[in-house]
Structure formats: structure tokens, C-alpha cells
Design a protein around this motif. Sequence first.
Motif, mmCIF file in Angstrom:
data_model
loop_
_atom_site.group_PDB
_atom_site.id
_atom_site.type_symbol
_atom_site.label_atom_id
_atom_site.label_comp_id
_atom_site.label_asym_id
_atom_site.label_seq_id
_atom_site.Cartn_x
_atom_site.Cartn_y
_atom_site.Cartn_z
ATOM 1 N N ALA A 382 3.264 12.977 9.580
ATOM 2 C CA ALA A 382 4.537 12.305 9.801
ATOM 3 C C ALA A 382 4.435 10.788 9.270
ATOM 4 C CB ALA A 382 5.006 12.515 11.301
ATOM 5 N N LEU A 383 3.225 10.466 9.374
ATOM 6 C CA LEU A 383 2.987 8.914 8.985
ATOM 7 C C LEU A 383 2.693 8.976 7.281
ATOM 8 C CD1 LEU A 383 0.396 7.609 11.702
ATOM 9 C CD2 LEU A 383 2.875 7.195 11.344
ATOM 10 N N GLN A 384 2.854 9.841 6.667
ATOM 11 C CA GLN A 384 2.639 9.936 5.325
ATOM 12 C C GLN A 384 3.514 8.954 4.381
ATOM 13 O OE1 GLN A 384 -0.116 10.942 3.294
ATOM 14 N NE2 GLN A 384 -0.938 11.165 5.301
ATOM 15 N N PRO A 385 4.819 8.818 4.649
ATOM 16 C CA PRO A 385 5.566 8.017 3.821
ATOM 17 C C PRO A 385 5.351 6.577 4.091
ATOM 18 C CG PRO A 385 7.103 9.742 4.963
ATOM 19 C CD PRO A 385 5.615 9.840 5.612
ATOM 20 N N LYS A 386 5.044 6.345 5.365
ATOM 21 C CA LYS A 386 4.547 4.891 5.676
ATOM 22 C C LYS A 386 3.450 4.312 4.888
ATOM 23 C CE LYS A 386 7.209 4.487 10.031
ATOM 24 N NZ LYS A 386 7.192 4.146 11.387
ATOM 25 N N MET A 387 2.274 5.371 5.063
ATOM 26 C CA MET A 387 0.963 5.152 4.411
ATOM 27 C C MET A 387 1.166 4.858 2.942
ATOM 28 S SD MET A 387 -1.575 7.816 6.364
ATOM 29 C CE MET A 387 -2.811 7.142 5.366
ATOM 30 N N ARG A 388 2.109 5.716 2.414
ATOM 31 C CA ARG A 388 2.362 5.674 0.752
ATOM 32 C C ARG A 388 3.048 4.425 0.495
ATOM 33 N NH1 ARG A 388 3.480 11.148 0.946
ATOM 34 N NH2 ARG A 388 5.559 10.875 1.233
ATOM 35 N N SER A 389 3.988 3.897 1.596
ATOM 36 C CA SER A 389 4.566 2.575 1.242
ATOM 37 C C SER A 389 3.388 1.195 1.231
ATOM 38 C CB SER A 389 5.477 2.311 2.135
ATOM 39 O OG SER A 389 6.070 0.951 1.950
ATOM 40 N N ILE A 390 2.444 1.609 2.201
ATOM 41 C CA ILE A 390 1.407 0.458 2.210
ATOM 42 C C ILE A 390 0.514 0.577 0.962
ATOM 43 C CG2 ILE A 390 -0.754 -0.118 3.421
ATOM 44 C CD1 ILE A 390 0.731 0.439 6.118
ATOM 45 N N GLN A 391 0.072 1.709 0.462
ATOM 46 C CA GLN A 391 -0.692 1.978 -0.585
ATOM 47 C C GLN A 391 0.035 1.655 -1.681
ATOM 48 O OE1 GLN A 391 -1.180 6.118 -0.338
ATOM 49 N NE2 GLN A 391 -3.226 5.926 1.247
ATOM 50 N N LYS A 395 -1.069 -1.239 -4.968
ATOM 51 C CA LYS A 395 -1.662 -0.269 -6.091
ATOM 52 C C LYS A 395 -2.258 -1.238 -7.084
ATOM 53 C CE LYS A 395 1.110 3.320 -7.203
ATOM 54 N NZ LYS A 395 1.933 3.776 -7.619
ATOM 55 N N LYS A 396 -1.524 -2.546 -7.442
ATOM 56 C CA LYS A 396 -1.896 -3.216 -8.472
ATOM 57 C C LYS A 396 -3.101 -3.834 -8.327
ATOM 58 C CE LYS A 396 0.624 -7.100 -6.229
ATOM 59 N NZ LYS A 396 1.691 -7.931 -6.293
ATOM 60 N N TYR A 397 -3.793 -3.877 -7.146
ATOM 61 C CA TYR A 397 -5.107 -4.573 -7.003
ATOM 62 C C TYR A 397 -6.196 -3.472 -7.392
ATOM 63 C CZ TYR A 397 -2.295 -8.044 -4.475
ATOM 64 O OH TYR A 397 -1.351 -8.952 -4.170
ATOM 65 N N LYS A 398 -7.466 -3.931 -7.896
ATOM 66 C CA LYS A 398 -8.329 -3.264 -8.357
ATOM 67 C C LYS A 398 -9.028 -2.821 -6.999
ATOM 68 C CE LYS A 398 -9.335 -4.971 -12.933
ATOM 69 N NZ LYS A 398 -10.270 -5.516 -13.639
ATOM 70 N N ARG A 399 -9.851 -1.800 -7.033
ATOM 71 C CA ARG A 399 -10.663 -1.274 -5.881
ATOM 72 C C ARG A 399 -11.706 -2.253 -5.348
ATOM 73 N NH1 ARG A 399 -10.161 4.053 -4.496
ATOM 74 N NH2 ARG A 399 -8.972 5.301 -6.020
ATOM 75 N N THR A 400 -12.414 -3.023 -6.354
ATOM 76 C CA THR A 400 -13.116 -4.145 -6.021
ATOM 77 C C THR A 400 -12.497 -5.560 -5.376
ATOM 78 O OG1 THR A 400 -13.358 -4.886 -8.113
ATOM 79 C CG2 THR A 400 -14.816 -3.301 -7.455
ATOM 80 N N ASP A 401 -11.133 -5.609 -5.780
ATOM 81 C CA ASP A 401 -10.657 -6.696 -4.978
ATOM 82 C C ASP A 401 -10.448 -6.721 -3.473
ATOM 83 O OD1 ASP A 401 -8.435 -8.565 -4.500
ATOM 84 O OD2 ASP A 401 -7.829 -8.531 -6.619
ATOM 85 N N PRO A 402 -10.740 -8.031 -2.733
ATOM 86 C CA PRO A 402 -10.852 -8.149 -1.524
ATOM 87 C C PRO A 402 -9.337 -7.701 -0.920
ATOM 88 C CG PRO A 402 -11.887 -10.060 -2.489
ATOM 89 C CD PRO A 402 -11.194 -9.081 -3.849
ATOM 90 N N LYS A 403 -8.353 -7.943 -1.566
ATOM 91 C CA LYS A 403 -6.971 -7.678 -1.163
ATOM 92 C C LYS A 403 -7.007 -6.136 -0.654
ATOM 93 C CE LYS A 403 -4.142 -10.982 -1.545
ATOM 94 N NZ LYS A 403 -3.322 -11.477 -0.423
ATOM 95 N N VAL A 409 -6.703 -2.407 6.590
ATOM 96 C CA VAL A 409 -6.547 -3.075 7.924
ATOM 97 C C VAL A 409 -4.859 -2.753 8.363
ATOM 98 C CG1 VAL A 409 -5.964 -5.168 9.242
ATOM 99 C CG2 VAL A 409 -8.129 -5.220 7.858
ATOM 100 N N GLU A 410 -4.205 -2.619 7.387
ATOM 101 C CA GLU A 410 -2.760 -2.444 7.698
ATOM 102 C C GLU A 410 -2.408 -0.860 8.154
ATOM 103 O OE1 GLU A 410 0.501 -3.335 5.505
ATOM 104 O OE2 GLU A 410 -0.388 -5.263 4.506
ATOM 105 N N ILE A 411 -3.320 0.152 7.427
ATOM 106 C CA ILE A 411 -3.500 1.524 7.686
ATOM 107 C C ILE A 411 -3.845 1.649 9.080
ATOM 108 C CG2 ILE A 411 -4.246 3.776 7.017
ATOM 109 C CD1 ILE A 411 -3.984 2.808 4.052
ATOM 110 N N MET A 412 -5.050 0.974 9.454
ATOM 111 C CA MET A 412 -5.425 1.349 10.684
ATOM 112 C C MET A 412 -4.467 0.602 11.940
ATOM 113 S SD MET A 412 -8.303 2.767 10.141
ATOM 114 C CE MET A 412 -8.864 2.793 11.831
ATOM 115 N N ALA A 413 -3.922 -0.200 11.520
ATOM 116 C CA ALA A 413 -2.947 -0.819 12.620
ATOM 117 C C ALA A 413 -1.727 0.047 12.591
ATOM 118 C CB ALA A 413 -2.520 -2.303 11.772
ATOM 119 N N LEU A 414 -1.447 0.768 11.606
ATOM 120 C CA LEU A 414 -0.396 1.709 11.685
ATOM 121 C C LEU A 414 -0.605 2.850 12.331
ATOM 122 C CD1 LEU A 414 2.397 2.764 10.335
ATOM 123 C CD2 LEU A 414 1.122 4.118 8.797
#
Length: 556
Positions: A382-391, A395-403, A409-414
Motif C-alpha cells: 500500500a505504501l509503494q506509490p508514496k515510496m516511488r514518489s520519494i525515490q 533519482k537525479k542524485y548518484k548513489r554516492t551523493d550524500p543526498k 531517512v524519508e522512507i524510514m519516516a514513512l
Amino acid sequence: MEKRLLVAVVLSMAILLVTQYLLQKLYPPVRPQRAAPAISVPANPAPAAKLQPPAPEPGPLPQTSGTRRDLVIENDDYRAVVNTQGAVLKSFELKRYQSKSGNALELIPQKFPPDVAAPLALEVPRDPAIGQRVNQGVFEARIAGGPAQDHLVPPISLSFEYRDAQLQVQKSLKFYADRYLVEVSARLWSNGQQQGVALLLGPDIGTEAGETESDFQQREVVASVGDGSVERDAFPKGKNRAFTSVYWAGFDTKYFAVVAIPEDQFAWLQVNRFDIKQKGNAGKDSFVPYYQIHCPVDAKPVKLYLGPKDYDVLNSLKPGLVGIINYGWFSFLVKPLLLSLKYIHRFVRNWGVAIIVLTFLISLALFPIRYKQMVSMKKMQALQPKMRSIQDRYKKYKRTDPKRQEMNVEIMALYKEHGVNPLGGCLPLVLQMPFLLAFYRMLDAALELRGAPFFLWIHDLSKMDPYYVTPILMGVSMLVQQKMTPQPSADPAQARMMMMMPIVFTAMFLTFSSGLVVYFLFSNLFAVGFQKLAEKWMPDEQAPDKQRKKLNRAKG
């Protein structure tokens, strides 16, 4: 984290099953082809105080004049053959267990090279030449009341004696009627001086490779040493390996064993390994290992068990002897499962039906865990739409980016906001894994399934389904179960991988024992049934989409 843990659990189970399959294919049974060298014993072996016989009378003794012949000891359970040359065990057939050819199952290899000493041969560790003379000598065989006949019925005690100008040897073999036991004792004097004597076990166990491969798979030398721990060493690093304080030792296979059992402990015991060159396919040579076991027999009688690895029988012979049955890491679960299976069989009288009943009971016991798993996975879905919105926002940030850390953090808060445990869908599955693996180990090693029919075309639950019907049905049931299970992730790559699992498992289980396949098949069927039941109990917001729409229509 949810996706990675789920993938790790699935792959771990697949690796365990594939490893078991490959080990059986890569290491087929082998047979011996030559004799062992002389053994070495500890410098100060334990004294043989309790069986010190009176020394022979001084002066030369008359030489024995035995006749080389076979003595057959037979009842409804076994047929043993003892040859008077060396008083060795030539054959030991289990009449209640048939080989692939339909004959009684033979535990003694029959194609000995000329220089191989047979089981129960004697050796003198400090003077190997004496042992060779003894095993070439023809013994006089007697029973209470006179000479031994060629055909005898247990219980029976046979005494053998050999004398020449230098040696005097006394050897006795006691055959039990109600179990697969032979009790051995021996004494030897050379020039009037008693010598320490070792008993030879092996070489190896069972008939030649190819006759009954499933019966003699997983051949190992096994010993209970020290604190009672069981050592399994099919391929010792050195040519020989010595042990001290041994409770029992012998040759172990999938369903049968030959085990030497002292009254207390063996003060010492030695295993010899030999790598024999053999010509293989395309002219390539290979080295094949085989083993012989040497244990002292001059201190106390030694009982030799030659028979099936039946839990109740082994447990009655000596505490801890059931350790020869290898139940793996989850033995604490396997043993109660086996006892439960045998108890159920007393009522249903069919091992296949007993497996189904026990599978149902296990599925029923695990239902609360599976229900929590389904609820958690549905919440995640049920949370997949909200998780995809956060992701998508990160998306524009690289995996190594601190962002990217902010995204986590946002996903864990969700998760916290909606009361969802990200591991809730996988932890119940992890808790089920020990039961799955324990049932797998139990059925793989259960002697009770050997030759046990189920129904129709399944005549032996320990062998593969000859028509592949049950493995294919198992794969279909696995696919249906996956289709019904709520998916916590919308990742297409993960979905494709999960859809491949039924195909992979079906291919693996094609050659597995039909008893094991029956367990997995009905485990899936019961899981589907319980899942349909659980969907009716789920709260409206946690129920699957189709059911929720149906409930809304009913309310409207």
C-alpha cells in the motif's frame, strides 16, 4: 533492505539445496581395491587387565587341522557367512532390505582383490607379519557340544582356534538373534607371550558401485570421540588418522552402517586411507580413496553392528549411537519431527499420508507467522506509490551523493508514520526456514521411507518420481502461491527473479526423493489454502484489491 533480505533468504535456500544435489553427483560411491599397510598404535596403549587369560601350558602344543569352509548363520533378518580361513566375515546380507537387483542387501564388498584382508581379520600392531600368518591360517570351528555345522541359526556362539609351532590364537564370534549384532573377542600368544591384537573393519561398506547407489551414498568414516562429539571424515588430510578415547566408530552411508561398539571406550583407534589409481574414461587415470579401521580387541569384547540406521534400534544399543545419523544443523528440530512422523504412521499406516498429515500440522502451527507476514507485505504494498514518489525526487542524485541518505531517512519516516516494519515481511519467512530445512534433512535421511510405497506410480518414497508428476505439480503450486502473495515491491527485476524460482525449484526437485517432493507440494497447497482463509480475516484496508472491492460493493 526489505528487497535485499528477501532475495538473500530465497537464494540461501536455493544454494543449500543445490549444494546437496551437487555433492551427491560429484562424489559417487567408491569401492576398495587393495590391502592396508600395518597400523601404528600409541606408545603406551591401555592395559588389557580384565581379559587376561591363563598363559598356555609350557611345551609345544598340537597343531590344529581345520578345514577351509564357509559357515552360514541365518535367520529371518540376516544371513552371515564366516570363512574358517582367518575366521573372517565373508558376507552379511540384510534379508528384510532388497538391493536394486531384488536380492538381499549385502553390506560386505564381494569383489576383493587378492591382497585385501576381509572384515574381522586380526592384526598384531607390533609385529604385522604375525597377523598375516594368522589370517592365512585355517581355524578349527566349534560350538558348545562339538564341531560347528555348516548351517547354523542364531543366537549362536562360535569359537575358533588356530595353533602352529609358534602361534596360538583363540577367537569367538557371537551372533544375536534379535538384532544385527556380532560380538567379537580374540586372544593371541606368540611363543607363549600374549600379544596385543587389533580387529580390522572394512574395507569400506556395501556392494560395488552401481548396484544400490542410493543405499550407499555419502560414504564416510564416522567416530564418536572425546566428549562424545561425532567426527565425520570421508577424506582425511593424511594417509592415516589416529584417535584416542573412542566411544564407537565405523562406516556410515545414507541408510546403513557398520559400527564397532566397545563396552566402554576404545583406548585407541586408527583409520587408514588409500588412494588407488584407476583408469577412467578416455584413458585418464583417477585416484579413488577407500578406508580400513583398526581397533583393539584384546582388552574387552567388541560388538559390531551391521544394519540399517534405524533411530530406535541405534538408541537401544548405546547412548549417543544415534549420532551416526547425520541430521545436520537442525537436529534439535529433526528428531522431534521424526518421532512425530513415526507416531502418525502408527495410525495412518502409509508413510506418504503420514508426511501429508505432519505437513498440515506444521503449516497450521506456522499459520500465525504467515498471517503476520501477509499483513506486513500488504502494508508495504500500500505504501509503494508514496515510496516511488520519494525515490523519483532523488533519482537525479548518484548513489554516492550524500543526498541519497536523505531519501533513506524519508522512507524510514514513512514506515514509522504508518506503523510498518520494513523487515516484517521477511522475518516470519526467516523463522520458517529452520522448519523447512529440518523437514528436508529428516526426509532425506529417513530409513523409514526406503522402499515405502505411497500410491499409484510411487512405489518408493526414497526414490525420485519416475514420471516427474509430483515435481511438476510442486512447481505449479509454487507459482500459484507466488501469484496470490502480496508483493511488497514493484521492482520489475525482483518480480522476474521471483517468477523464475518455481522453474528453478522444479528442475532441482526432478531427481529428489518423492517423499521430499510430496512434502513441498502439500506445504504449498496448505499455504495457499490458509492464505485464502487469511484474506477473509484481514481488515478491509489490508485485504487484496479484489476482495476489498467486493466488500465495498456489498456495503454499497
